[in-house]
Motif scaffolding. Structure first.
Motif, PDB file in Angstrom:
ATOM      1  N   TRP A 140       0.822  -1.220   0.000  1.00 46.23           N
ATOM      2  CA  TRP A 140       0.000   0.000   0.000  1.00 46.23           C
ATOM      3  C   TRP A 140       0.849   1.259   0.000  1.00 46.23           C
ATOM      4  O   TRP A 140       0.417   2.290  -0.537  1.00 46.23           O
ATOM      5  N   SER A 141       2.033   1.202   0.586  1.00 42.06           N
ATOM      6  CA  SER A 141       2.866   2.411   0.664  1.00 42.06           C
ATOM      7  C   SER A 141       3.415   2.818  -0.700  1.00 42.06           C
ATOM      8  O   SER A 141       3.981   3.913  -0.836  1.00 42.06           O
ATOM      9  N   TYR A 142       3.246   1.967  -1.709  1.00 42.83           N
ATOM     10  CA  TYR A 142       3.729   2.280  -3.050  1.00 42.83           C
ATOM     11  C   TYR A 142       2.629   2.848  -3.949  1.00 42.83           C
ATOM     12  O   TYR A 142       2.887   3.157  -5.108  1.00 42.83           O
ATOM     13  N   VAL A 143       1.416   2.972  -3.435  1.00 40.59           N
ATOM     14  CA  VAL A 143       0.280   3.445  -4.225  1.00 40.59           C
ATOM     15  C   VAL A 143       0.116   4.940  -4.046  1.00 40.59           C
ATOM     16  O   VAL A 143      -0.144   5.422  -2.934  1.00 40.59           O
ATOM     17  N   ALA A 144       0.258   5.696  -5.148  1.00 48.17           N
ATOM     18  CA  ALA A 144       0.040   7.135  -5.092  1.00 48.17           C
ATOM     19  C   ALA A 144      -1.439   7.485  -5.086  1.00 48.17           C
ATOM     20  O   ALA A 144      -1.852   8.484  -4.492  1.00 48.17           O
ATOM     21  N   GLY A 145      -2.235   6.675  -5.762  1.00 48.15           N
ATOM     22  CA  GLY A 145      -3.666   6.956  -5.833  1.00 48.15           C
ATOM     23  C   GLY A 145      -4.353   6.093  -6.860  1.00 48.15           C
ATOM     24  O   GLY A 145      -3.765   5.148  -7.409  1.00 48.15           O
ATOM     25  N   TYR A 146      -5.598   6.463  -7.124  1.00 44.58           N
ATOM     26  CA  TYR A 146      -6.494   5.643  -7.936  1.00 44.58           C
ATOM     27  C   TYR A 146      -7.152   6.476  -9.033  1.00 44.58           C
ATOM     28  O   TYR A 146      -7.284   7.695  -8.931  1.00 44.58           O
ATOM     29  N   ALA A 147      -7.599   5.789 -10.062  1.00 45.09           N
ATOM     30  CA  ALA A 147      -8.398   6.402 -11.121  1.00 45.09           C
ATOM     31  C   ALA A 147      -9.285   5.312 -11.716  1.00 45.09           C
ATOM     32  O   ALA A 147      -9.094   4.125 -11.451  1.00 45.09           O
ATOM     33  N   ASP A 256     -21.978   6.145 -29.010  1.00 44.08           N
ATOM     34  CA  ASP A 256     -22.275   5.642 -27.673  1.00 44.08           C
ATOM     35  C   ASP A 256     -21.555   6.464 -26.611  1.00 44.08           C
ATOM     36  O   ASP A 256     -20.496   7.054 -26.855  1.00 44.08           O
ATOM     37  N   LYS A 257     -22.124   6.447 -25.422  1.00 46.13           N
ATOM     38  CA  LYS A 257     -21.520   7.081 -24.247  1.00 46.13           C
ATOM     39  C   LYS A 257     -21.275   5.996 -23.208  1.00 46.13           C
ATOM     40  O   LYS A 257     -22.187   5.263 -22.838  1.00 46.13           O
ATOM     41  N   VAL A 258     -20.038   5.889 -22.730  1.00 45.92           N
ATOM     42  CA  VAL A 258     -19.698   4.884 -21.742  1.00 45.92           C
ATOM     43  C   VAL A 258     -19.135   5.580 -20.506  1.00 45.92           C
ATOM     44  O   VAL A 258     -18.309   6.492 -20.612  1.00 45.92           O
ATOM     45  N   GLU A 259     -19.618   5.160 -19.342  1.00 42.22           N
ATOM     46  CA  GLU A 259     -19.208   5.758 -18.079  1.00 42.22           C
ATOM     47  C   GLU A 259     -18.758   4.667 -17.119  1.00 42.22           C
ATOM     48  O   GLU A 259     -19.432   3.652 -16.968  1.00 42.22           O
ATOM     49  N   VAL A 260     -17.620   4.888 -16.482  1.00 42.35           N
ATOM     50  CA  VAL A 260     -17.116   3.991 -15.444  1.00 42.35           C
ATOM     51  C   VAL A 260     -17.078   4.780 -14.144  1.00 42.35           C
ATOM     52  O   VAL A 260     -16.355   5.775 -14.033  1.00 42.35           O
ATOM     53  N   THR A 261     -17.867   4.344 -13.166  1.00 44.12           N
ATOM     54  CA  THR A 261     -17.958   5.023 -11.876  1.00 44.12           C
ATOM     55  C   THR A 261     -17.422   4.106 -10.790  1.00 44.12           C
ATOM     56  O   THR A 261     -17.802   2.941 -10.705  1.00 44.12           O
ATOM     57  N   ILE A 262     -16.541   4.668  -9.943  1.00 47.59           N
ATOM     58  CA  ILE A 262     -16.004   3.904  -8.810  1.00 47.59           C
ATOM     59  C   ILE A 262     -16.079   4.783  -7.566  1.00 47.59           C
ATOM     60  O   ILE A 262     -15.067   5.326  -7.096  1.00 47.59           O
ATOM     61  N   THR A 267     -16.121   9.421 -11.805  1.00 48.06           N
ATOM     62  CA  THR A 267     -16.695   8.854 -13.022  1.00 48.06           C
ATOM     63  C   THR A 267     -15.869   9.252 -14.234  1.00 48.06           C
ATOM     64  O   THR A 267     -15.599  10.435 -14.463  1.00 48.06           O
ATOM     65  N   LEU A 268     -15.461   8.252 -14.981  1.00 49.14           N
ATOM     66  CA  LEU A 268     -14.763   8.418 -16.252  1.00 49.14           C
ATOM     67  C   LEU A 268     -15.804   8.335 -17.361  1.00 49.14           C
ATOM     68  O   LEU A 268     -16.539   7.348 -17.449  1.00 49.14           O
ATOM     69  N   THR A 269     -15.880   9.365 -18.194  1.00 47.09           N
ATOM     70  CA  THR A 269     -16.888   9.423 -19.249  1.00 47.09           C
ATOM     71  C   THR A 269     -16.215   9.591 -20.604  1.00 47.09           C
ATOM     72  O   THR A 269     -15.373  10.483 -20.787  1.00 47.09           O
ATOM     73  N   ASN A 270     -16.582   8.739 -21.540  1.00 48.71           N
ATOM     74  CA  ASN A 270     -16.049   8.831 -22.902  1.00 48.71           C
ATOM     75  C   ASN A 270     -17.148   8.540 -23.912  1.00 48.71           C
ATOM     76  O   ASN A 270     -17.975   7.652 -23.695  1.00 48.71           O
TER      77      ASN A 270
END
Length: 276
Positions: A140-147, A256-262, A267-270
């Motif tokens: 975990w100490s090597y993780v800067a963050g998430y996307a 199409d519109k695709v969204e990834v929400t975590i 939310t990532l939208t493309n």
């Protein structure tokens, strides 16, 4: 904190901190990119620079030029089941290339050579410091963050042979964003759900806790065979519900519109466009 990479109105690449609808620039001559700031450990101490309205800049992938993008295949039991594959004793790992990435709000490009362009919503982690032969207990100490990540896949090219890579790394096929979110912003990561919507329809929805190989295990495994650098990306796998295994199949097409929400990751939208 939430950090984004972007182009200033004059076209110069930069990065900064996202404060609501404002981006506070953090780039300096010594640290011109988010990857550079992670590499020299200065990210938390950089002074505020100019401010830009989010509508006045062009987003770039969270890390526009990662040295390594490693992807975990078959990391949710429901996805293993729907593919009809046997669960193995070790993770399946494949790679993407940096030119396959697009930012939040930018179009994902359906390759002209496929009509089987599929979505794969995923949690991505960004490495924050050099990592080689890391024990899971220390990972975990090597993780800067998430996307959030959308591992856009040309399914026919993926299956030309036993290796996934040809179907996984066409230019402009992978969404990566909306920001690098630091762990303190996320809270209980395992409780978050990876949710993908295609044109508003929920097509994937599973908790991060359903991973077969959790993040520390993945970091231990990957760092055992390749040194990781600040800014490297690991996409941790997709839940069940991919379009290729639906009846009838459900693939992405132009318009199409695709969204990834975590959850707190965002939310990532493309939108999808055809390759020109």
């Amino acid at each position: 904190m939430r950090y984004v990479s972007f182009r200033r109105p004059d076209g110069t690449p930069s990065f900064g901190r996202l404060d609501g609808e404002t981006i506070v620039e953090l780039a300096t001559d010594a640290t011109p990119s988010l990857k550079a700031a992670l590499t020299d450990g200065s990210l938390a101490t950089l002074p505020d620079g100019a401010s830009f309205a989010a509508t006045d800049i062009v987003r770039l992938p969270v890390i526009p030029d990662p040295a390594k993008i490693l992807c975990v295949g078959l990391n949710y039991a429901e996805h293993v089941k729907e593919t009809g594959r046997e669960q193995k004793a070790h993770p399946a790992i494949f790679v993407r290339y940096a030119d396959s990435l697009v930012a939040d709000g930018q179009p994902m490009v359906k390759p002209a050579v496929t009509d089987r362009f599929d979505y794969e919503g995923e949690l991505a982690i960004v490495i924050g410091k050099a990592a080689h032969k890391v024990a899971a207990a220390d990972a975990w100490s090597y993780v800067a963050g998430y996307a959030a990540f959308n591992d856009g896949s040309a399914r026919d090219w993926q299956r030309h042979n036993i290796q996934f890579t040809p179907g996984k790394t066409f230019p402009g096929t992978g969404g990566f964003g909306p920001a690098l979110v630091t762990p303190d912003e996320v809270g209980d990561l395992a409780a978050l759900r990876v949710q993908t919507r295609l044109n508003g329809q929920m097509v994937q929805d599973q908790p991060v806790s359903d991973m077969i190989w959790d993040i520390p295990t993945v970091i231990e495994y990957v760092s055992a065979f390749t040194p990781l650098s600040p800014g490297d990306v690991i996409a941790t796998g997709t839940p069940g519900g991919v379009g290729d295994k639906r009846n009838p199949p459900l693939y992405m097409k132009a318009g199409d519109k695709v969204e990834v929400t975590i959850g707190a990751v965002g939310t990532l939208t493309n939108r999808i466009i055809d390759e020109q």
